[in-house]
Enzyme design. Structure first.
Site, PDB file in Angstrom:
ATOM      1  N   ASN A  48       0.812  -1.213   0.000  1.00 37.98           N
ATOM      2  CA  ASN A  48       0.000   0.000   0.000  1.00 37.98           C
ATOM      3  C   ASN A  48       0.848   1.267   0.000  1.00 37.98           C
ATOM      4  O   ASN A  48       0.334   2.353   0.274  1.00 37.98           O
ATOM      5  CB  ASN A  48      -0.914   0.024   1.232  1.00 37.98           C
ATOM      6  CG  ASN A  48      -1.900  -1.128   1.231  1.00 37.98           C
ATOM      7  OD1 ASN A  48      -2.398  -1.515   0.186  1.00 37.98           O
ATOM      8  ND2 ASN A  48      -2.178  -1.674   2.401  1.00 37.98           N
ATOM      9  N   HIS A 139     -14.676  -2.691   5.243  1.00 37.96           N
ATOM     10  CA  HIS A 139     -13.493  -3.374   5.765  1.00 37.96           C
ATOM     11  C   HIS A 139     -13.809  -4.118   7.063  1.00 37.96           C
ATOM     12  O   HIS A 139     -14.706  -3.728   7.825  1.00 37.96           O
ATOM     13  CB  HIS A 139     -12.386  -2.348   6.007  1.00 37.96           C
ATOM     14  CG  HIS A 139     -11.061  -2.944   6.325  1.00 37.96           C
ATOM     15  ND1 HIS A 139     -10.631  -3.161   7.617  1.00 37.96           N
ATOM     16  CD2 HIS A 139     -10.061  -3.378   5.523  1.00 37.96           C
ATOM     17  CE1 HIS A 139      -9.421  -3.695   7.588  1.00 37.96           C
ATOM     18  NE2 HIS A 139      -9.059  -3.838   6.334  1.00 37.96           N
ATOM     19  N   GLU A 183     -16.538   3.126   3.400  1.00 40.29           N
ATOM     20  CA  GLU A 183     -15.219   3.570   2.968  1.00 40.29           C
ATOM     21  C   GLU A 183     -15.389   4.550   1.817  1.00 40.29           C
ATOM     22  O   GLU A 183     -16.407   4.533   1.119  1.00 40.29           O
ATOM     23  CB  GLU A 183     -14.382   2.369   2.509  1.00 40.29           C
ATOM     24  CG  GLU A 183     -14.165   1.321   3.593  1.00 40.29           C
ATOM     25  CD  GLU A 183     -13.420   0.104   3.078  1.00 40.29           C
ATOM     26  OE1 GLU A 183     -12.281   0.262   2.591  1.00 40.29           O
ATOM     27  OE2 GLU A 183     -13.976  -0.999   3.176  1.00 40.29           O
ATOM     28  N   SER A 187     -10.893  -1.182  -0.408  1.00 40.49           N
ATOM     29  CA  SER A 187      -9.540  -1.732  -0.467  1.00 40.49           C
ATOM     30  C   SER A 187      -9.398  -2.931  -1.384  1.00 40.49           C
ATOM     31  O   SER A 187      -8.307  -3.191  -1.896  1.00 40.49           O
ATOM     32  CB  SER A 187      -9.079  -2.119   0.945  1.00 40.49           C
ATOM     33  OG  SER A 187      -9.948  -3.086   1.509  1.00 40.49           O
ATOM     34  N   ASP A 212     -14.381   6.126   6.068  1.00 36.53           N
ATOM     35  CA  ASP A 212     -13.053   5.540   6.193  1.00 36.53           C
ATOM     36  C   ASP A 212     -12.243   5.901   4.945  1.00 36.53           C
ATOM     37  O   ASP A 212     -12.522   5.429   3.851  1.00 36.53           O
ATOM     38  CB  ASP A 212     -13.188   4.020   6.333  1.00 36.53           C
ATOM     39  CG  ASP A 212     -11.856   3.299   6.499  1.00 36.53           C
ATOM     40  OD1 ASP A 212     -10.845   3.799   5.966  1.00 36.53           O
ATOM     41  OD2 ASP A 212     -11.833   2.233   7.131  1.00 36.53           O
ATOM     42  N   HIS A 215      -7.643   4.318   2.117  1.00 34.65           N
ATOM     43  CA  HIS A 215      -7.001   4.151   0.809  1.00 34.65           C
ATOM     44  C   HIS A 215      -7.148   5.377  -0.085  1.00 34.65           C
ATOM     45  O   HIS A 215      -6.662   5.373  -1.216  1.00 34.65           O
ATOM     46  CB  HIS A 215      -7.556   2.903   0.121  1.00 34.65           C
ATOM     47  CG  HIS A 215      -7.154   1.644   0.806  1.00 34.65           C
ATOM     48  ND1 HIS A 215      -5.976   0.978   0.537  1.00 34.65           N
ATOM     49  CD2 HIS A 215      -7.765   0.939   1.796  1.00 34.65           C
ATOM     50  CE1 HIS A 215      -5.882  -0.086   1.318  1.00 34.65           C
ATOM     51  NE2 HIS A 215      -6.948  -0.136   2.093  1.00 34.65           N
ATOM     52  N   LYS A 244      -0.389   3.681   4.703  1.00 36.98           N
ATOM     53  CA  LYS A 244      -0.505   3.342   3.285  1.00 36.98           C
ATOM     54  C   LYS A 244       0.225   4.407   2.466  1.00 36.98           C
ATOM     55  O   LYS A 244       1.445   4.411   2.418  1.00 36.98           O
ATOM     56  CB  LYS A 244      -1.973   3.165   2.939  1.00 36.98           C
ATOM     57  CG  LYS A 244      -2.582   1.992   3.733  1.00 36.98           C
ATOM     58  CD  LYS A 244      -4.048   1.840   3.553  1.00 36.98           C
ATOM     59  CE  LYS A 244      -4.570   0.612   4.304  1.00 36.98           C
ATOM     60  NZ  LYS A 244      -4.382   0.694   5.772  1.00 36.98           N
TER      61      LYS A 244
END
Length: 394
Positions: A48, A139, A183, A187, A212, A215, A244
């Site tokens: 990541n 997640h 998110e 991910s 979230d 990423h 990440k």
């Protein structure tokens, strides 16, 4: 006498039979960004480290400087005597970058979600058990946070905001507090949530929005501060990580000063955890300073991903709805995904097979995570090998 080892063994045997047993492999990270696994150097398309910051000299230097100034460890939880002055510096920079009143640093992304949510969803504080509307592909840490809170999730189909609206409307007359959990970049799929539409739904149905940004942080949004920059406030908490694209370790939440104070008093993940060590804070501090200067790196990694997807689509491969630096090649069967991953490794290309329960049954995939440190020739090499091996491996 009960044989506990036999129970663990039977569980592992079941995972073996299902082809789902996992194991840890020692990895050596080389200076040029490659990995050495079992003596074989590999191009890394699985980490990541999206901007290549994990080896940036400024992160390394500041981690060393903070260690020399404050020591190897913080010595205690933040509420005892571990709240070193760098925490204030990092949290102030982070709050400004996210456009929020305040920010609060946590040990890890998993720890943040799994401990912040029980504090937010506490029925004793809210006056009733809340209604929690959660994306079906959230997640594991978000799911764990709901389990720890003891609340039932009302799960809407992935990124299907019409379905979310139906569920919200169904409970329109329910007086309990509402929360929407999702998110911003997923991910395992690399697709994005419609943040503006989510915010509108939260406003219409009087819900609190939990986003979230693990990423998205670093790669997307103005100056790399995520898709939800400017959204944290009285009706929205934004979470993200430093582990990440920011190249280090740790996590954060951004929101109001009042919510920060509430979490300091009510969140077990902050209250009972030893504070992060100074070296980690140094890397955080450096990454936040560098982030606004990395537009070229962000454009580079997103350009890599766009070209990679286009070439895979032209060859008839399925990358789902990816629109970010995360590009899955969806293969379907678990064993076939493992065989493709092994074939890639044999050619010095690391792409990890992702299988149930991490992804739904029948959607096993190779998840590729591209980085600004990759050269165009390396992306071309990966593209050719993926197309060829997916076709060859039955």
């Amino acid at each position: 006498m009960r044989d506990f080892d036999d129970m663990w063994r039977r569980c592992l045997d079941g995972l073996d039979q299902a082809g789902r047993r996992r194991s840890l492999r020692p990895v050596e990270r080389l200076a040029d960004g490659r990995l050495d696994i079992g003596g074989q150097p590999m191009l890394d398309f699985s980490s990541n480290d999206y901007l290549g910051l994990s080896r940036h000299p400024e992160l390394v230097r500041r981690a060393r400087d903070f260690t020399e100034r404050w020591g190897a460890g913080s010595g205690a939880s933040r509420l005892v005597c571990g709240n070193l002055s760098p925490f204030v510096q990092v949290e102030d920079k982070l709050a400004r970058g996210k456009g929020a009143e305040a920010a609060l640093v946590f040990v890890s992304g998993y720890q943040a979600n799994s401990s912040v949510l029980p504090a937010l969803l506490d029925p004793k504080v809210l006056g009733a058990e809340p209604l929690v509307f959660a994306d079906k592909l959230n997640h594991a840490s978000l799911i764990q946070g709901c389990l720890a809170a003891g609340v039932r999730q009302l799960r809407f189909r992935h990124n299907d905001l019409d379905h979310l609206a139906e569920l919200l409307d169904k409970h329109r007359d329910d007086p309990r507090p509402r929360f929407i959990l999702t998110e911003t970049v997923f991910s395992m799929d690399g697709d994005r949530a419609d943040i503006a539409a989510l915010a509108a739904l939260a406003e219409r149905y009087d819900a609190f929005l939990y986003l979230d940004e693990a990423h998205a942080t670093g790669v997307l949004g103005e100056s790399g501060f995520g898709l939800a920059k400017g959204m944290a406030g009285p009706r929205c908490l934004v979470m993200g990580t430093f582990s990440k694209a920011l190249g280090g370790f740790g996590a954060y939440v951004a929101g109001t000063r009042l919510l920060k104070d509430y979490l300091v008093n009510r969140c077990p993940g902050l209250i009972y955890a030893t504070a992060l060590p100074p070296a980690v804070l140094g890397a955080m501090d450096a990454a936040l300073d560098l982030l606004p200067t990395l537009d070229d790196a962000r454009a580079r990694v997103l350009g890599h991903a766009e070209r990679f997807r286009a070439d895979l689509h032209a060859a008839g491969l399925d990358t789902g709805l990816s629109s970010t630096q995360i590009v899955p090649v969806i293969i379907g069967g678990e064993e076939r995904a493992l065989r493709v991953a092994r074939a890639l490794e044999a050619e010095g290309l690391l792409g990890i097979a992702i299988r149930p329960p991490t992804v739904p049954v029948g959607t096993s995939r190779i998840r590729f995570a591209l980085s600004a440190r990759h050269a165009e020739a390396e992306i071309d090499r990966l593209t050719e090998a993926v197309i060829r091996l997916v076709r060859e491996v039955a």
